[in-house]
Design a protein around this motif. Sequence first.
Motif, PDB file in Angstrom:
ATOM      1  N   GLU A 247       0.661  29.778 -31.384  1.00 64.56           N
ATOM      2  CA  GLU A 247      -0.690  29.576 -31.893  1.00 64.56           C
ATOM      3  C   GLU A 247      -0.906  28.114 -32.263  1.00 64.56           C
ATOM      4  O   GLU A 247      -1.982  27.539 -32.031  1.00 64.56           O
ATOM      5  N   ASN A 248       0.131  27.496 -32.841  1.00 66.74           N
ATOM      6  CA  ASN A 248       0.043  26.081 -33.190  1.00 66.74           C
ATOM      7  C   ASN A 248      -0.126  25.227 -31.930  1.00 66.74           C
ATOM      8  O   ASN A 248      -0.925  24.282 -31.915  1.00 66.74           O
ATOM      9  N   LEU A 249       0.607  25.590 -30.863  1.00 62.98           N
ATOM     10  CA  LEU A 249       0.479  24.844 -29.603  1.00 62.98           C
ATOM     11  C   LEU A 249      -0.921  25.021 -29.022  1.00 62.98           C
ATOM     12  O   LEU A 249      -1.514  24.053 -28.487  1.00 62.98           O
ATOM     13  N   ILE A 250      -1.435  26.271 -29.131  1.00 65.63           N
ATOM     14  CA  ILE A 250      -2.783  26.527 -28.603  1.00 65.63           C
ATOM     15  C   ILE A 250      -3.822  25.751 -29.404  1.00 65.63           C
ATOM     16  O   ILE A 250      -4.749  25.147 -28.847  1.00 65.63           O
ATOM     17  N   MET A 251      -3.649  25.732 -30.738  1.00 65.69           N
ATOM     18  CA  MET A 251      -4.624  25.066 -31.589  1.00 65.69           C
ATOM     19  C   MET A 251      -4.573  23.534 -31.451  1.00 65.69           C
ATOM     20  O   MET A 251      -5.589  22.861 -31.609  1.00 65.69           O
ATOM     21  N   THR A 252      -3.410  22.986 -31.143  1.00 61.46           N
ATOM     22  CA  THR A 252      -3.273  21.526 -31.057  1.00 61.46           C
ATOM     23  C   THR A 252      -3.289  21.002 -29.621  1.00 61.46           C
ATOM     24  O   THR A 252      -3.043  19.815 -29.395  1.00 61.46           O
ATOM     25  N   ALA A 253      -3.591  21.872 -28.663  1.00 56.56           N
ATOM     26  CA  ALA A 253      -3.592  21.443 -27.254  1.00 56.56           C
ATOM     27  C   ALA A 253      -4.760  20.469 -27.005  1.00 56.56           C
ATOM     28  O   ALA A 253      -5.841  20.589 -27.583  1.00 56.56           O
ATOM     29  N   ASP A 254      -4.491  19.486 -26.139  1.00 55.30           N
ATOM     30  CA  ASP A 254      -5.524  18.502 -25.775  1.00 55.30           C
ATOM     31  C   ASP A 254      -6.376  19.111 -24.673  1.00 55.30           C
ATOM     32  O   ASP A 254      -5.932  19.270 -23.537  1.00 55.30           O
ATOM     33  N   LEU A 255      -7.588  19.484 -24.990  1.00 57.14           N
ATOM     34  CA  LEU A 255      -8.474  20.175 -24.046  1.00 57.14           C
ATOM     35  C   LEU A 255      -9.233  19.204 -23.143  1.00 57.14           C
ATOM     36  O   LEU A 255      -9.810  19.622 -22.132  1.00 57.14           O
ATOM     37  N   THR A 256      -9.210  17.952 -23.430  1.00 56.31           N
ATOM     38  CA  THR A 256     -10.009  16.990 -22.666  1.00 56.31           C
ATOM     39  C   THR A 256      -9.478  16.769 -21.265  1.00 56.31           C
ATOM     40  O   THR A 256     -10.259  16.500 -20.347  1.00 56.31           O
ATOM     41  N   THR A 257      -8.199  16.899 -21.071  1.00 59.39           N
ATOM     42  CA  THR A 257      -7.628  16.629 -19.749  1.00 59.39           C
ATOM     43  C   THR A 257      -7.405  17.903 -18.934  1.00 59.39           C
ATOM     44  O   THR A 257      -6.868  17.840 -17.833  1.00 59.39           O
ATOM     45  N   MET A 258      -7.836  19.075 -19.442  1.00 61.21           N
ATOM     46  CA  MET A 258      -7.565  20.363 -18.776  1.00 61.21           C
ATOM     47  C   MET A 258      -8.681  20.715 -17.804  1.00 61.21           C
ATOM     48  O   MET A 258      -9.831  20.357 -18.013  1.00 61.21           O
ATOM     49  N   PRO A 259      -8.275  21.471 -16.768  1.00 67.52           N
ATOM     50  CA  PRO A 259      -9.319  21.982 -15.853  1.00 67.52           C
ATOM     51  C   PRO A 259     -10.203  22.993 -16.599  1.00 67.52           C
ATOM     52  O   PRO A 259      -9.774  23.592 -17.579  1.00 67.52           O
ATOM     53  N   PRO A 260     -11.414  23.237 -16.159  1.00 64.70           N
ATOM     54  CA  PRO A 260     -12.346  24.092 -16.894  1.00 64.70           C
ATOM     55  C   PRO A 260     -11.849  25.537 -17.054  1.00 64.70           C
ATOM     56  O   PRO A 260     -12.079  26.146 -18.119  1.00 64.70           O
TER      57      PRO A 260
END
Length: 145
Positions: free
Chosen positions: A114-127
């Motif tokens: 959950e911590n990894l999901i919450m702190t993941a960088d969403l800006t570089t991810m595909p939609p």
Amino acid sequence: MTSRASRPRGHKATKADMKRDASALHLVGILKDLYAEKEMSTDKRDERKRRDNEEAMRNYYDVQKRKLDIDETNARSRAKEVALKEKELELIATSKAKEVELKQREVELKLLSENLIMTADLTTMPPARRAWFDKRQKEIQDRSN
């Protein structure tokens, strides 16, 4: 006074005395035989009583010995049962401790993920991946509130 000499006993009287003496001797002989038989039967009875007593004592001893053997066997089996029960309780305690440890690890892993999901960088991810992360982050936030 002149003393008269006594007259000798007659043949008939002597014969009767002899018969009486003979029957008395015969009676004494019979009584001796009866007494001897009685003594012998008393000795036999005493011997039989002694043997019966010895046999009863032997039987009593054997029964007591068997009883002790059975008691000893029962004590050994009870001791084994107690030892098995202790091992069983020990195994149960160990398995419960492992269950608790596993639950703790699961919770730690869940918190870590959950911590990894919450702190993941969403800006570089595909939609598509970003949509999955957004959904999961919203679920985590709803649970904590």
